[in-house]
Design an enzyme around this catalytic site. Structure first.
Site, short mmCIF file in Angstrom:
data_model
loop_
_atom_site.label_atom_id
_atom_site.label_comp_id
_atom_site.label_asym_id
_atom_site.label_seq_id
_atom_site.Cartn_x
_atom_site.Cartn_y
_atom_site.Cartn_z
N ASP A 1 40.94 28.36 34.24
CA ASP A 1 40.98 29.56 33.70
C ASP A 1 42.20 29.52 32.71
O ASP A 1 42.84 28.58 32.87
CB ASP A 1 41.17 30.64 34.68
CG ASP A 1 40.77 32.04 34.15
OD1 ASP A 1 40.14 32.37 33.22
OD2 ASP A 1 41.69 32.77 34.74
N SER A 2 42.15 30.89 32.32
CA SER A 2 43.34 30.79 31.22
C SER A 2 44.75 31.09 31.98
O SER A 2 45.89 31.03 31.33
CB SER A 2 43.30 32.26 30.26
OG SER A 2 42.76 33.13 31.09
N TYR B 1 42.46 34.01 26.50
CA TYR B 1 41.08 33.58 26.25
C TYR B 1 40.22 34.75 25.37
O TYR B 1 39.58 34.57 24.50
CB TYR B 1 40.18 32.99 27.09
CG TYR B 1 40.25 31.78 27.72
CD1 TYR B 1 41.61 30.86 26.90
CD2 TYR B 1 40.03 31.20 28.64
CE1 TYR B 1 41.76 29.69 27.62
CE2 TYR B 1 40.42 29.81 29.16
CZ TYR B 1 41.41 29.07 28.61
OH TYR B 1 41.73 27.92 29.15
N GLY B 2 40.15 35.81 25.94
CA GLY B 2 39.35 36.92 25.85
C GLY B 2 39.37 37.42 24.33
O GLY B 2 38.55 38.24 23.76
N CYS C 1 35.92 31.44 34.58
CA CYS C 1 36.42 32.51 33.32
C CYS C 1 35.06 32.71 32.72
O CYS C 1 34.49 31.96 32.43
CB CYS C 1 37.47 31.78 32.37
SG CYS C 1 37.62 32.59 30.92
N ASN C 2 35.13 34.11 32.70
CA ASN C 2 33.52 34.52 31.89
C ASN C 2 33.80 34.23 30.37
O ASN C 2 32.62 33.79 30.07
CB ASN C 2 33.44 36.13 32.27
CG ASN C 2 33.05 36.37 33.70
OD1 ASN C 2 32.08 36.63 34.12
ND2 ASN C 2 34.15 36.51 34.55
N CYS D 1 35.05 39.66 34.28
CA CYS D 1 36.48 38.86 33.83
C CYS D 1 36.88 38.48 35.28
O CYS D 1 37.37 39.50 36.10
CB CYS D 1 37.31 39.74 32.95
SG CYS D 1 38.86 39.02 32.80
N THR D 2 37.38 37.38 35.52
CA THR D 2 37.73 37.03 36.76
C THR D 2 39.23 37.50 37.12
O THR D 2 39.35 38.00 38.38
CB THR D 2 37.76 35.59 36.97
OG1 THR D 2 38.51 34.75 35.89
CG2 THR D 2 36.29 34.60 37.08
N HIS D 3 40.17 37.71 36.04
CA HIS D 3 41.22 38.56 36.47
C HIS D 3 40.98 39.73 36.76
O HIS D 3 41.81 40.02 37.75
CB HIS D 3 42.15 38.88 34.96
CG HIS D 3 42.77 37.43 34.44
ND1 HIS D 3 42.22 36.32 33.97
CD2 HIS D 3 44.16 37.21 34.43
CE1 HIS D 3 43.12 35.69 33.65
NE2 HIS D 3 44.35 35.90 33.88
N1 DGL Z 1 39.74 35.18 33.28
C1 DGL Z 1 38.81 35.62 31.95
C2 DGL Z 1 37.60 35.61 32.06
O1 DGL Z 1 37.23 35.90 33.18
C3 DGL Z 1 39.67 36.15 30.89
C4 DGL Z 1 41.06 36.31 30.77
C5 DGL Z 1 41.53 35.78 29.32
O2 DGL Z 1 41.39 36.90 28.32
O3 DGL Z 1 42.15 35.06 29.11
O4 DGL Z 1 37.03 36.05 31.10
#
Ligand code: DGL
Length: 218
Positions: A6-7, A38-39, A69-70, A177-179
């Site tokens: 993931d990021s 990433y988003g 990560c979505n 979003c996994t975060h």
């Molecule tokens: N954890 C990432 C997700 O599930 C996104 C976080 C990010 O923006 O890096 O989308």
């Protein structure tokens, strides 16, 4: 070895669950903090980053890669599966179970800008959410607040955004979003007891176990 990537910290709950389901397997967690978040990136840019990281993980000995990560999954899974021989398991917003659960026919998907605008999410909604209104809610800077462990700021962002949506009869919120799954209890508190908050973490970990069993037996 299974690589979970993931990021940042977002995929840690998936990694934990995979370790619980497969205690004898080496699980390597890769946090790509260099490219966080990433988003906010363009799909093309993110596909390149994930492609590059996947090559490195394969070199390190990954026999299965989990895109925890979505944002990464919705843009890059088909590209990766066409290019690499190792299997990939991704995570996408749980709109299918949400559509099956809702009684009000209004669900919300909390996600990054990239996931919310993605064709992959639009396709999932078209396939599984007939008759259901899906509110795509972009939570600007929420992944950052969680990554930097700024819980009060994270709660403020969710509460502020929820005020815009709470009158719309939404009874299921999908954490896309996994975060966000790292602050699920706080999000549940904010949206209140009449709203179910769901995510894909457990389902993804179970899928990882199934795919690993095929990899290990081949
Ligand atoms: N954890 C990432 C997700 O599930 C996104 C976080 C990010 O923006 O890096 O989308």
């Amino acid at each position: 070895m299974i690589a979970v990537t993931d990021s940042g910290v977002g995929g840690t709950l998936i990694a934990e669950e995979v370790r619980r389901l497969l205690p004898d397997v080496e699980v390597h967690y890769h946090a790509d903090s260099e490219h966080f978040p990433y988003g906010d990136r363009s799909p093309e840019e993110l596909v390149q980053i994930i492609d590059h990281n996947s090559g490195l993980l394969v070199e390190k000995g990954a026999r299965l890669i989990v895109l925890a990560c979505n944002s990464a999954s919705v843009v890059s899974l088909s590209h990766l599966r066409a290019k690499y021989r190792v299997p990939f398991v991704g995570v996408v917003p749980a709109v299918k179970p949400a559509a099956a659960m809702t009684k009000t026919n209004h669900i919300a998907v909390f996600g990054t800008a990239l996931t919310s605008a993605s064709a992959a999410l639009a396709d999932l909604i078209a396939e599984f959410c007939g008759g259901v209104t899906v509110h795509k809610v972009v939570l600007e800077r929420l992944a950052e607040a969680i990554e930097w462990d700024e819980l009060a700021r994270a709660e403020e962002i969710v509460a502020g955004k929820w005020r815009e949506y709470q009158g719309r009869g939404i009874d299921v919120v999908v954490l896309g979003c996994t975060h966000y799954t790292l602050i699920k209890p706080e999000i549940e508190q904010i949206v209140g007891p009449g709203v179910a908050v769901i995510d894909s973490n457990q389902a993804v970990a179970r899928q990882v176990k199934r795919v690993w069993e095929e990899v290990a037996s081949s």
